[in-house]
Design an enzyme around this catalytic site. Structure first.
Site, PDB file in Angstrom:
ATOM      1  N   SER A  11      -8.688   1.807  -0.163  1.00 57.17           N
ATOM      2  CA  SER A  11      -7.500   2.430  -0.707  1.00 57.17           C
ATOM      3  C   SER A  11      -6.439   1.436  -1.156  1.00 57.17           C
ATOM      4  CB  SER A  11      -6.897   3.375   0.337  1.00 57.17           C
ATOM      5  OG  SER A  11      -6.426   2.651   1.452  1.00 57.17           O
TER       6      SER A  11
ATOM      7  N   LYS B 257       1.616  -2.931   0.000  1.00 57.91           N
ATOM      8  CA  LYS B 257       1.013  -1.609  -0.219  1.00 57.91           C
ATOM      9  C   LYS B 257       2.052  -0.544   0.120  1.00 57.91           C
ATOM     10  CE  LYS B 257      -3.082   1.069   1.230  1.00 57.91           C
ATOM     11  NZ  LYS B 257      -4.310   1.022   2.061  1.00 57.91           N
TER      12      LYS B 257
ATOM     13  N   SER C 280     -10.470  -0.362   3.721  1.00 60.41           N
ATOM     14  CA  SER C 280      -9.533  -0.310   2.590  1.00 60.41           C
ATOM     15  C   SER C 280      -8.914  -1.634   2.172  1.00 60.41           C
ATOM     16  CB  SER C 280      -8.408   0.688   2.883  1.00 60.41           C
ATOM     17  OG  SER C 280      -8.909   1.991   2.829  1.00 60.41           O
TER      18      SER C 280
END
Lengths: 462, 62
Positions: free
Chosen positions: A152, A77, A176
């Protein structure tokens, strides 16, 4: 059954390497081709390290030292530092933010010779539940590309779901890792707070941030945790579970496991299909021999409020250095962030003490059970076109259940449990006792061995 | 309503202090979030957890 390399488990790929059935550079080529084919539509990767991974795997082909994660493709990420690469947080503000060091977790993957394929897309600054990002282009859910992937850690979930990488790393401040895992039909694990170091990972909220694996199965998550967990003296929030804390427990006996089924909150205001799906899973767990005990959690209604109430002022503090560039934020992010203005230090302190009281009450309830069973999210996956405001019903509801366990810091995992009538994945969340991560993963592995929902693949990406 | 007008003024002052200028649509959305957070804090502050230390997660025998 998963037969192709895109969806191979870590253990299977490891065995293929050990038996010289395939080489790391061949695997790398397969995934790079797959990314080139699908990423233009899915927007799962922000950056792909094609040249670097080719050089790296050429060397790896001749190495003899192989650990469980050697030669395994991973996506990071884009909050996670990789030295001499940009960490943009999916934002325009940090587009030139060149990392000067590796995050601790990145260094783990380098030490174990994993193939770092690239950086995965996310909600700008990890600040959103649905996966919308107008700065990088929103990721698309492989099960229906008109629908949101959840956030997210959207790109991490999408890349695993569509077979663009074997696993990915996400961060989880209010859900997330688990929310996008649920929406994309994969397994997402949030470890106990502090079990995975956050050094070199951009903060959203220091009280709630966790780093965790997103993969095809709980067994993959366990194998990843065996590498990335461990005390990091350079991370002040790090805790030590001790050596060899993650393993397949050969003595595991499901008849000794007690699962708590909350009577309140977690099944209130939940979409009927989700409720029915998760209750079917509860019945299946019971049929398998797990002890199911209904449990009252009268205090839990406050959990989401505390999660948001602490997260927002912390996020605003972290962002104070960027606020002069407010016009460079995407509207969904800045409009949400600014809601935290004006919270006084006394108010924050009071919320922080309430958090402790909440955690105490939860710890008392967890004394006699191994894990709580709940839906991961209360709502079905919305369309991207209906999700552009930060205040939609789905946006506000999505983290209602997951955020509770960021507050408490308990280990928590989202497991696929089938699909809705519109063929979108549904997830069940199991949340264990503090520091009991290995037990939670072993329960999850046992469930997946029995059900195989985790092997479902979106039809356009078979 | 009166309270909302008062909170809107407070919110405007916070933005002014930070030199943040928002277009109407964005202002309305940010203000909606601000109201939501005030509501959350009203609920949090109505409870007294003073016997606890801030941000505890581990409690002896639990």
């Amino acid at each position: 059954m998963i037969e192709n390399i895109y969806y191979s488990s870590i253990q299977k790929l490891h065995n293929l390497y050990k038996n010289k059935k395939i080489s790391p550079s061949e695997v790398n080529e397969i995934f790079l081709k797959r990314i080139n084919k699908h990423n233009k539509v899915l927007n799962a990767f922000i950056e792909v390290y094609e040249d670097e991974s080719k050089v790296f795997t050429k060397d790896l082909d001749i190495t003899k030292e192989f650990s469980i994660l050697s030669g395994i493709p991973v996506g990071l990420k884009d909050l996670i530092d990789l030295k001499n690469k940009f960490t943009t947080a999916g934002s325009k503000i940090l587009k030139d933010n060149l990392a000067t060091n590796n995050a601790k977790i990145t260094q783990d993957f380098i030490n174990h010779k994993s193939i770092i394929l690239g950086k995965t897309n996310l909600v700008e600054f990890a600040f959103g539940t649905l996966g919308i990002n107008t700065s990088t282009e929103t990721c698309r859910n492989p099960w229906d590309i008109k629908k949101v992937p959840g956030g997210s850690s959207s790109g991490s979930a999408v890349s695993v779901s569509a077979g663009l990488t074997t696993f990915a790393i996400g961060t989880d401040t209010g859900g997330s890792v688990r929310m996008p895992a649920s929406l994309c039909g994969i397994t997402g694990f949030k470890p106990t707070y502090g079990v995975v170091s956050r050094r070199g990972v951009l903060d959203l909220s220091w009280s709630m941030d966790h780093v965790g694996p997103m993969a095809r199965s709980a067994e993959d998550c366990l194998n990843i945790m065996s590498v990335i967990s461990g005390y990091d003296p350079k991370d002040k929030y790090s805790i030590n579970l001790g050596k060899n804390s993650f393993f397949i427990d050969k003595t595991f006996d499901r008849r000794k496991i007690k699962l708590g089924l909350p009577k309140n909150y977690f099944f209130d205001d939940v979409n009927d299909e989700i409720k029915s799906n998760v209750m079917n899973s509860v019945n299946k767990l019971s049929d398998l021999g797990y002890q199911i005990e209904e449990i009252d959690l009268p205090f839990v209604e406050d959990g989401r409020n505390l999660n948001v109430g602490i997260l927002l002022p912390e996020a605003l503090t972290i962002h104070s250095e960027y606020l002069n560039k407010f016009s460079q934020y995407s509207p969904t992010v800045i409009n949400r962030l600014l809601g935290g203005l004006g919270i006084s230090s006394e108010e924050y302190l009071s919320a922080s003490k309430s958090m402790s009281e909440f955690n105490y009450k939860m710890a008392e309830k967890m004394k006699n059970i191994d894990a709580l069973i709940t839906p991961t999210v209360p709502v079905l996956t919305p369309l991207i076109s209906d999700s552009l405001s930060p205040n939609t019903y789905e946006s506000n509801s999505m983290g209602k259940f997951t955020g509770v366990f960021n507050l408490t810091g308990q280990p928590s995992i989202s497991l696929p449990t089938g699909v809705s009538s519109k063929n979108m994945p549904i997830g069940m969340m199991l949340s264990g006792k503090m520091n009991d991560d290995n037990n939670l993963l072993n329960i999850s592995i046992d469930w997946q061995n029995e059900t195989k929902y985790h092997n479902h693949i979106p039809k356009d990406f078979e | 309503m009166k309270n909302e007008i008062r909170l809107k003024e407070i919110f405007k002052n916070h933005l002014k202090e930070k030199k943040i200028v928002l277009e109407k649509e964005n202002f309305d959305e940010a203000f909606e979030t601000f109201l939501k957070i005030r509501k959350i804090y009203n609920s949090i502050l109505s409870k007294n957890s003073n016997s606890f230390e801030p941000r505890q997660r581990m409690f002896g025998d639990t």
